[in-house]
Write an enzyme that holds these catalytic residues in place. Structure first.
Site, PDB file in Angstrom:
ATOM      1  N   GLY A 132       0.838  -1.203   0.000  1.00 47.56           N
ATOM      2  CA  GLY A 132       0.000   0.000   0.000  1.00 47.56           C
ATOM      3  C   GLY A 132       0.866   1.244   0.000  1.00 47.56           C
ATOM      4  O   GLY A 132       2.102   1.165   0.037  1.00 47.56           O
ATOM      5  N   GLY A 170       0.296  -1.240   6.604  1.00 51.38           N
ATOM      6  CA  GLY A 170      -0.772  -0.262   6.820  1.00 51.38           C
ATOM      7  C   GLY A 170      -2.087  -0.952   7.122  1.00 51.38           C
ATOM      8  O   GLY A 170      -2.154  -2.174   7.303  1.00 51.38           O
ATOM      9  N   GLY A 223      -6.866  -4.882   3.001  1.00 49.82           N
ATOM     10  CA  GLY A 223      -7.173  -5.467   1.694  1.00 49.82           C
ATOM     11  C   GLY A 223      -7.654  -4.453   0.680  1.00 49.82           C
ATOM     12  O   GLY A 223      -7.998  -4.809  -0.436  1.00 49.82           O
ATOM     13  N   GLU A 260      -0.865 -10.813   3.063  1.00 51.44           N
ATOM     14  CA  GLU A 260      -0.661 -10.011   4.279  1.00 51.44           C
ATOM     15  C   GLU A 260      -1.001 -10.830   5.521  1.00 51.44           C
ATOM     16  O   GLU A 260      -0.288 -10.798   6.523  1.00 51.44           O
ATOM     17  CB  GLU A 260      -1.514  -8.743   4.226  1.00 51.44           C
ATOM     18  CG  GLU A 260      -1.045  -7.754   3.179  1.00 51.44           C
ATOM     19  CD  GLU A 260      -1.946  -6.553   2.986  1.00 51.44           C
ATOM     20  OE1 GLU A 260      -1.468  -5.568   2.419  1.00 51.44           O
ATOM     21  OE2 GLU A 260      -3.120  -6.598   3.384  1.00 51.44           O
TER      22      GLU A 260
END
Ligand code: 5RP
Length: 238
Positions: free
Chosen positions: A34, A87, A100, A108
């Protein structure tokens, strides 16, 4: 006043300090995905010699890490992971998260489950009292779209199939087609949920046949939150 990008850069810098201070040299670091994670990657790049290697949660992060000269390792070859930095789209007062938004939730969650400590980095706009304003991403096997949509609708959510924003020739996707994850899955975004019991909902959604991963990180919640606002960066432990 700071822009959101400046707030993200501040917290990325604080995460670099946190990791360099608390992780012994020669360890392997888990790295998320991200825009905030990207700034973290850029912040640790000059210190890459501190790490024996990194494990990455997406193709996009892998490419950025490799450009900076990091050794990106296969997660199966990694015996232990002291820290994972990533994040979040939302985080509640207990450290439960929705993740997501960038589509990398499955990798993740796998890396978060390998790590001793999950360090969540975000600006204060991501802090909420109850999760659910951000549509909850659920990665699915494409052929289960119909049945999973029905089951998620029963939970009270409005379900939308995520569409590709850009062409990715490696995955054969264009903007008129469903977004395809790094794992070949599709993503259903579930809007309108008020998630008062994240642990229970995570486990309930995980039980639906066809679901690969739900972007609720309750079992794998944050251990440390570094969060930035106009007064600086705060450190919260859960
Ligand atoms: C990607 C994620 C990201 O951590 C989340 O979407 C936050 O992204 P950003 O730092 O760009 O706001 O879960 O799958």
């Amino acid at each position: 006043m700071y822009t959101q990008d400046q707030l993200k850069a501040m917290v990325a810098e604080a995460a670099k300090d946190e990791v360099l201070k608390n992780m012994a040299p020669g360890g392997i670091l888990g790295v998320g995905t991200g825009s905030t994670a990207n700034l973290f990657i850029d912040a640790i790049a000059p210190h890459r010699a501190h790490f024996a290697g990194v494990v990455s949660s997406s193709q996009a992060s892998t490419e950025r890490l490799q450009k900076h000269g990091f050794k990106v390792l296969d997660s199966n070859s990694v015996p232990s992971l002291p820290m994972y930095v990533d994040g979040a789209d939302e985080i509640d007062p207990a450290g439960h998260m929705i993740k997501g938004g960038g589509g990398a939730l499955t990798r993740e969650k796998i890396i978060a489950s390998m790590a001793k400590q999950f360090i969540c980095i975000c600006d204060s706009s991501k802090q909420v009292s109850v999760l659910g304003n951000f549509a909850l991403p659920v990665e699915i096997i494409p052929l289960s779209r119909g049945i999973v949509t029905q089951e998620l609708t029963k939970l009270g959510g409005t379900v939308t199939l995520r569409m590709a924003k850009e062409t990715r020739s490696d995955l054969g996707q264009t903007p008129s087609q469903p977004y395809v994850t790094d794992n070949g899955g599709w993503i259903l975004d579930v809007a309108g949920l008020k998630i008062s019991n994240p642990l229970a909902l995570e486990s309930q959604i995980n039980q639906i046949a066809g679901v690969i991963t739900v972007g609720l990180f309750a079992k794998e919640k944050a251990n440390i939150l570094l969060v930035s606002n106009a007064s600086g960066v705060s450190r919260i432990t859960f």
